[in-house]
Design an enzyme around this catalytic site. Sequence first.
Site, mmCIF file in Angstrom:
data_model
loop_
_atom_site.group_PDB
_atom_site.id
_atom_site.type_symbol
_atom_site.label_atom_id
_atom_site.label_comp_id
_atom_site.label_asym_id
_atom_site.label_seq_id
_atom_site.Cartn_x
_atom_site.Cartn_y
_atom_site.Cartn_z
ATOM 1 N N SER A 189 32.248 20.081 35.768
ATOM 2 C CA SER A 189 30.868 20.049 35.264
ATOM 3 C C SER A 189 29.512 20.555 35.520
ATOM 4 O O SER A 189 29.226 20.975 36.450
ATOM 5 C CB SER A 189 29.848 18.849 34.896
ATOM 6 O OG SER A 189 28.795 18.963 33.701
ATOM 7 N N TYR A 202 27.091 10.270 38.536
ATOM 8 C CA TYR A 202 27.715 11.231 37.239
ATOM 9 C C TYR A 202 27.893 12.629 37.787
ATOM 10 O O TYR A 202 29.209 13.680 38.351
ATOM 11 C CB TYR A 202 26.959 11.719 36.022
ATOM 12 C CG TYR A 202 27.925 12.477 35.571
ATOM 13 C CD1 TYR A 202 29.196 12.195 34.420
ATOM 14 C CD2 TYR A 202 27.356 14.095 35.542
ATOM 15 C CE1 TYR A 202 29.376 12.645 33.541
ATOM 16 C CE2 TYR A 202 28.448 14.682 34.182
ATOM 17 C CZ TYR A 202 29.432 14.506 33.287
ATOM 18 O OH TYR A 202 29.930 15.380 32.707
#
Length: 297
Positions: A189, A202
Site C-alpha cells: 500500500s 496497518y
Amino acid sequence: MRTQFTFTDPVSLYHAEGFEPQPQEGPGLAGQLSPEPDHGEETYRGTGRLEGRRALVTGADSGIGRAAAIAFAREGADVVLSYLPGEQADANEVERLVQEAGRKAVLAPGDVSDEQVARGLVRRTVEELGGIDLIAVVAGKQQHVEDVTQLSSEQFDETMRTNLYALHWIVQEAVPHLPPGSTIIGTSSVQGYQPSPNLVDYATTKAGITTMCKALAQQLAPKGIRVNVVAPGPVWTPLQVSGGQPDDAMPSFGTSTPLGRAGQPAEMAPAYVFLASPESSYVVGEVINVNGGMPVP
C-alpha cells in the site's frame, strides 16, 4: 462498451469526489456500497494471458481481490476464492462471474489469520485445480485508531496475522508445489511509504509485505518462481467503510491524489495480471505503485 483498453481521461474516468459516510459492520460488503465499486464486471476484457493457470486469490469476495479474481478468470485461469464467511454474498457473485468466463471457481471461506486456514488454502487449490502456479495475497485488515495508547494488543496481533503471517504461511506451504514459471504477488500500500498517523499497525504490515516479498523474490528466483508486489493508493472498497477510515474522512477520501479521486478495484487488476503473466518474466522483486500519482520512493 468501454474496456480497460479504451482511451480515456483518467481524471474523469470514475467518481471524482469523496464519498458519503456509510459505515458497515466488518468485514463489509461491496454490494452495500454507494456508489457501487467497479471490479471490472462490465469493463475487463481478457486476452488469454493466463490460459490454463491455477490461481489462489485471498480477499477475493470484494475490492482488489475480487477485481484480480475476475481478471485472472477472463485471462484463462481457474481460481480458488478465499474470503471470510461473513462475505458469502459477495463471494457468490464472484463465483458466478468466474464461471461465466468459462473457468472453474472454488469457494474457500475461512479466516487467513488462522494458520491452518491459510495453509489449507494451498492444499485446497492443489486438490481442486490439480496444482498451483499463481498466488495473489490481497486480504488485509485495516482498522483506524486515532491514539496509539488505544491500539490494543489484540488488534495489533490480528492485523499482523492477517496481513503478514498469512503471506508467510501461504508462501511456505505453496513453495513445494510451485513449478518454475509460477508467480506470487503480495499486496502492499501507499501506507507502507506514507503512513497515516491513525493506521500504525496497518502501515507497519504494508511496509513489511514489501520487504518480505523483496527477500522472497531473491530466494525463489533461482527456482523460477517470481515474487512481486502491487502497492495501491486509496481505493473504493468495503475496507474503508468498515473501520478502515473514520466516517468524517469519507467526504475527502482519495481527493488528495494528483488525479483528484480514489481508485477503483478494476484499475488495480491489470497490474496483477501483468505480474502474473509470462510477459513480465524479467520482473522480480518489483513494486508496482497504482496510486493515482502519489509520489513514493
